[in-house]
Design a protein around this motif. Structure first.
Motif, PDB file in Angstrom:
ATOM      1  N   GLU A 152       0.381  53.789  57.676  1.00 58.40           N
ATOM      2  CA  GLU A 152      -0.541  54.909  57.940  1.00 58.40           C
ATOM      3  C   GLU A 152      -1.878  54.662  57.681  1.00 58.40           C
ATOM      4  OE1 GLU A 152      -1.260  59.051  57.842  1.00 58.40           O
ATOM      5  OE2 GLU A 152       0.673  58.398  58.376  1.00 58.40           O
ATOM      6  N   ASP A 153      -2.820  55.109  58.167  1.00 55.56           N
ATOM      7  CA  ASP A 153      -4.274  54.813  57.960  1.00 55.56           C
ATOM      8  C   ASP A 153      -4.772  55.822  56.975  1.00 55.56           C
ATOM      9  OD1 ASP A 153      -6.901  54.015  58.278  1.00 55.56           O
ATOM     10  OD2 ASP A 153      -7.126  54.413  60.397  1.00 55.56           O
ATOM     11  N   ILE A 154      -4.926  55.118  55.747  1.00 62.70           N
ATOM     12  CA  ILE A 154      -5.430  55.837  54.360  1.00 62.70           C
ATOM     13  C   ILE A 154      -6.846  55.137  54.109  1.00 62.70           C
ATOM     14  CG2 ILE A 154      -3.334  56.681  53.724  1.00 62.70           C
ATOM     15  CD1 ILE A 154      -3.298  54.352  51.559  1.00 62.70           C
TER      16      ILE A 154
ATOM     17  N   SER B 286      -1.456  60.647  60.228  1.00 62.33           N
ATOM     18  CA  SER B 286      -0.373  61.486  60.487  1.00 62.33           C
ATOM     19  C   SER B 286       0.120  61.495  62.139  1.00 62.33           C
ATOM     20  CB  SER B 286      -0.984  62.855  60.347  1.00 62.33           C
ATOM     21  OG  SER B 286      -1.540  62.929  59.071  1.00 62.33           O
ATOM     22  N   GLY B 287       0.390  60.214  62.381  1.00 64.99           N
ATOM     23  CA  GLY B 287       1.140  59.880  63.614  1.00 64.99           C
ATOM     24  C   GLY B 287       0.094  59.747  64.997  1.00 64.99           C
ATOM     25  N   THR B 288      -1.295  60.052  64.701  1.00 60.71           N
ATOM     26  CA  THR B 288      -2.110  59.801  65.740  1.00 60.71           C
ATOM     27  C   THR B 288      -2.744  58.264  65.751  1.00 60.71           C
ATOM     28  OG1 THR B 288      -2.843  61.860  65.871  1.00 60.71           O
ATOM     29  CG2 THR B 288      -4.545  60.456  66.817  1.00 60.71           C
ATOM     30  N   VAL B 289      -2.479  57.417  66.646  1.00 59.77           N
ATOM     31  CA  VAL B 289      -2.907  56.030  66.502  1.00 59.77           C
ATOM     32  C   VAL B 289      -4.343  55.899  66.396  1.00 59.77           C
ATOM     33  CG1 VAL B 289      -3.001  53.966  67.679  1.00 59.77           C
ATOM     34  CG2 VAL B 289      -0.884  55.103  67.528  1.00 59.77           C
ATOM     35  N   THR B 290      -4.831  55.203  65.583  1.00 60.55           N
ATOM     36  CA  THR B 290      -6.323  54.879  65.303  1.00 60.55           C
ATOM     37  C   THR B 290      -6.929  53.533  65.933  1.00 60.55           C
ATOM     38  OG1 THR B 290      -6.174  54.306  63.057  1.00 60.55           O
ATOM     39  CG2 THR B 290      -6.943  56.369  63.533  1.00 60.55           C
ATOM     40  N   GLU B 291      -6.414  52.529  65.237  1.00 62.60           N
ATOM     41  CA  GLU B 291      -6.898  51.035  65.583  1.00 62.60           C
ATOM     42  C   GLU B 291      -5.820  50.155  64.836  1.00 62.60           C
ATOM     43  OE1 GLU B 291     -11.061  50.384  64.637  1.00 62.60           O
ATOM     44  OE2 GLU B 291     -10.596  51.242  62.579  1.00 62.60           O
ATOM     45  N   CYS B 292      -6.138  48.797  64.885  1.00 70.90           N
ATOM     46  CA  CYS B 292      -5.605  47.915  64.130  1.00 70.90           C
ATOM     47  C   CYS B 292      -6.287  47.263  63.008  1.00 70.90           C
ATOM     48  CB  CYS B 292      -5.187  46.804  65.096  1.00 70.90           C
ATOM     49  SG  CYS B 292      -3.862  47.326  66.550  1.00 70.90           S
ATOM     50  N   SER B 293      -5.683  46.373  62.245  1.00 67.24           N
ATOM     51  CA  SER B 293      -6.302  45.742  61.220  1.00 67.24           C
ATOM     52  C   SER B 293      -7.779  45.289  61.470  1.00 67.24           C
ATOM     53  CB  SER B 293      -5.827  44.660  60.440  1.00 67.24           C
ATOM     54  OG  SER B 293      -5.391  43.602  61.144  1.00 67.24           O
TER      55      SER B 293
END
Length: 280
Positions: free
Chosen positions: A136-138, A173-180
């Motif tokens: 999860e992207d928080i 919430s399930g929508t891909v953004t990016e990586c580290s």
């Protein structure tokens, strides 16, 4: 040969670089950075990197000590001083030195520092691909700013290490953004898709290069959000970044992407990227 750093506007040995314990970059991560790729002794996509840096420092209200042309010249001198052929230049600028208070200090002078690091091209991972795990992207909502506040990315990368994978895939919430430390792209029915360049992702320089190359190669692209489920159902997936170039992602959360091997579109874009690398 002793490593040479760019510190403020001088090229000096590392032993002469002295960072104050009151530097706001140390206290607050109060600063910005850029990582430039060097191929064959030549800085790559310099203008795009400085455009992004300028966007970040303007948002942070930090003044660059020199313009794009002067800073480029200084970085080129740094590359020559360290005899770098293949690698990166890391550059950061902080708000400066001042007693620790949260508000911007009056009269603080920005501190600029840069160094070079030899780095081979990621040939092995580009050939065989990497695995990834979702998380999860928080993070905060200004991921488009390349600031020194990278602890969330550090924690994410460690999550990948803990899982024995090459990277994490962030999602909100399930929508891909990016990586580290890279951007994520998928291929479905011959179309390359990636998250729009908004406030939720870093506007990757290599991301822009790959989208431009795709256009020149006749590969359709869409800058539209996609979900983790769509990622898992994609024909191909790959990440883009200054240090990873175009690296295939062959599995996510233990599930193969496509047939579990780097795909044809990814290979085509790798070849196009290779052809665009500057030569001495």
């Amino acid at each position: 040969m002793q490593q040479i750093y760019l510190y403020q506007n001088r090229l000096i040995p590392l032993t002469q670089v002295h960072i104050s314990p009151e530097d706001r970059g140390y206290y607050f991560g109060d600063g910005a950075y850029e990582v430039f790729r060097v191929y064959n002794g030549i800085l790559y996509e310099t203008e795009a990197h400085f455009t992004r840096l300028k966007k970040t420092v303007d948002a942070l209200r930090i003044k660059l000590p020199a313009d794009h042309t002067a800073l480029t010249r200084q970085l080129e001198e740094l590359v020559r001083a360290n005899r770098l052929q293949e690698g990166i230049v890391y550059m950061q600028i902080t708000r400066g030195t001042a007693p620790r208070v949260h508000a911007f200090p009056a009269g603080a002078e920005p501190v600029l520092m840069a160094y070079t690091q030899p780095l081979a091209r990621p040939v092995a991972t580009m050939e065989k691909g990497i695995s990834a795990v979702t998380t999860e992207d928080i993070r905060w909502l200004r991921c488009d700013l390349k600031t020194l506040n990278l602890l969330p990315n550090v924690m994410a990368k460690q999550t990948a290490v803990d899982h024995g994978t090459g990277d994490v895939v962030f999602h909100r919430s399930g929508t891909v953004t990016e990586c580290s430390a890279s951007n994520m792209m998928i291929v479905k029915n011959g179309v390359v898709r990636t998250h729009p360049a908004d406030n939720l992702i870093l506007h990757g320089v290599t991301r822009a290069v790959v989208l431009r190359l795709a256009q020149s190669e006749g590969i359709p692209t869409q800058e539209t959000p996609f979900t983790v489920e769509e990622l898992l159902q994609a024909d191909e997936a790959f990440i883009t970044g200054t240090t990873v170039e175009v690296t295939p992602v062959t599995s996510v959360d233990g599930k193969p992407i496509g047939d579990g091997r780097p795909g044809a579109v990814t290979r085509q874009l790798q070849q196009a990227f290779e052809a665009a690398i500057p030569t001495a």
